[in-house]
Motif scaffolding. Structure first.
Motif, PDB file in Angstrom:
ATOM      1  N   SER A 150       0.829  -1.215   0.000  1.00 32.15           N
ATOM      2  CA  SER A 150       0.000   0.000   0.000  1.00 32.15           C
ATOM      3  C   SER A 150       0.857   1.256   0.000  1.00 32.15           C
ATOM      4  CB  SER A 150      -0.929  -0.008   1.216  1.00 32.15           C
ATOM      5  OG  SER A 150      -1.829  -1.091   1.149  1.00 32.15           O
ATOM      6  N   TYR A 151       1.964   1.226   0.743  1.00 32.53           N
ATOM      7  CA  TYR A 151       2.852   2.392   0.782  1.00 32.53           C
ATOM      8  C   TYR A 151       3.542   2.608  -0.566  1.00 32.53           C
ATOM      9  CZ  TYR A 151       6.595   5.582   2.018  1.00 32.53           C
ATOM     10  OH  TYR A 151       7.445   6.657   2.032  1.00 32.53           O
ATOM     11  N   GLN A 175       1.842   4.299  -3.942  1.00 32.82           N
ATOM     12  CA  GLN A 175       1.675   5.735  -4.184  1.00 32.82           C
ATOM     13  C   GLN A 175       2.719   6.276  -5.162  1.00 32.82           C
ATOM     14  OE1 GLN A 175       2.937   8.455  -0.903  1.00 32.82           O
ATOM     15  NE2 GLN A 175       3.670   6.589   0.107  1.00 32.82           N
TER      16      GLN A 175
END
Length: 303
Positions: A296-297, A300
């Motif tokens: 998830s990090y 981006q």
């Protein structure tokens, strides 16, 4: 542009099919698959993991599992010490590296990832001479098979077990230059991990520009240096006394600059999350959460 994946070592105990199934179900495009020999006896954390046995595998079954889950193998990984002072161990490691390279060709996998190794009884200059001798047959096999080799830049110096100097020569640009001068083939390159530059107090971004043509594979791992611990024990202490691996975004790597650099050089290839954060190893559920939190990090920064 980037092929997001993870290193399979963290899912030790899971089968190949289970690892690939987890990757496909959770939006990963690739996995770096560990290929340690059975009964290796290596008790280091994350070592000794075998998700493909390169001496006994079913190519069709592997390809069917990958196709069914929409996942590819970014590389085959095996990280021993090919320059070990024990010549019998060194020879064994080198021969297995060759087997992994040949398996890459058979399975149409572009890169084999490993360490250069280091003889801890010798200084750097003596080690480089040993490297020239022992790595020549490995490079020859890579050229015969048309497979890239990605050398991870981990010093392999963390605790007393790896004192002095660690178990991998490929720690810095100064050494990389000598490696690539010795074996100039473009098949020989880096499996670059920015976290290993941090505790050495080196720039983790500049090598992306300086070695853009040698980046065969990328590891995504963070690390945190605890200044208060460093102030107490000093830079000459065993590195784990003042730093610790962390999930991406929880340490000191400048990920925004890192991915900006990769886009600047138009890197096209795998960016593979390597989970080694002890805070997320309490259970199998924690491990899976660590992989997904990292995913998830990192997303981006992905186009």
């Amino acid at each position: 542009m980037f092929q997001l994946g993870f290193v399979s070592a963290i899912l030790d105990g899971q089968s190949f099919d289970e690892v690939i199934g987890f990757a496909g179900q959770n939006g990963f495009e690739s996995v770096e698959i560990m290929c340690w020999p059975g009964g290796s006896g290596d008790n280091r954390r994350y070592a000794g993991v075998t998700h493909i046995d390169v001496e006994n595998f079913d190519k069709t079954a592997i390809q069917n599992t990958l196709s069914k889950n929409g996942v590819v193998i970014s590389g085959l990984g095996y990280y021993p010490n090919p320059l070990d002072a024990d010549s019998a161990k060194s020879e064994y490691y080198i021969e297995h590296i060759k087997k992994v390279i040949r398996a890459c060709n058979t399975l149409d996998i572009p890169v084999m990832n490993t360490f250069i190794g280091r003889n801890q009884t010798l200084n750097m200059e003596e080690n480089l001479k040993l490297f020239r001798k022992l790595w020549a047959p490995i490079i020859e096999v890579a050229e015969q098979e048309g497979v890239k080799i990605g050398i991870e830049n981990c010093p392999m110096f963390f605790t007393n077990d790896e004192w002095p100097g660690g178990k991998n020569l490929a720690i810095s640009p100064a050494v990389w230059d000598q490696m690539f001068e010795t074996f100039p083939t473009p098949l020989f390159g880096l499996n670059y991990d920015p976290s290993h530059m941090i505790f050495q107090h080196m720039d983790e971004i500049k090598p992306i520009y300086d070695y853009k043509d040698r980046l065969h594979h990328i590891h995504i791992k963070d690390v945190k240096v605890y200044k208060e611990k460093l102030d107490r024990v000093g830079i000459l202490a065993n590195p784990l006394e003042y730093h610790s691996p962390k999930l991406p975004g929880l340490g000191d790597v400048n990920w925004r600059a890192f991915f900006a650099a990769l886009t600047d050089i138009r890197y096209r290839g795998p960016v593979v999350i390597e989970v080694e954060d002890k805070a997320f190893e309490g259970s199998e559920e924690d491990v899976r959460k660590a992989i997904l939190t990292s995913r998830s990090y990192v997303r981006q920064f992905l186009p």
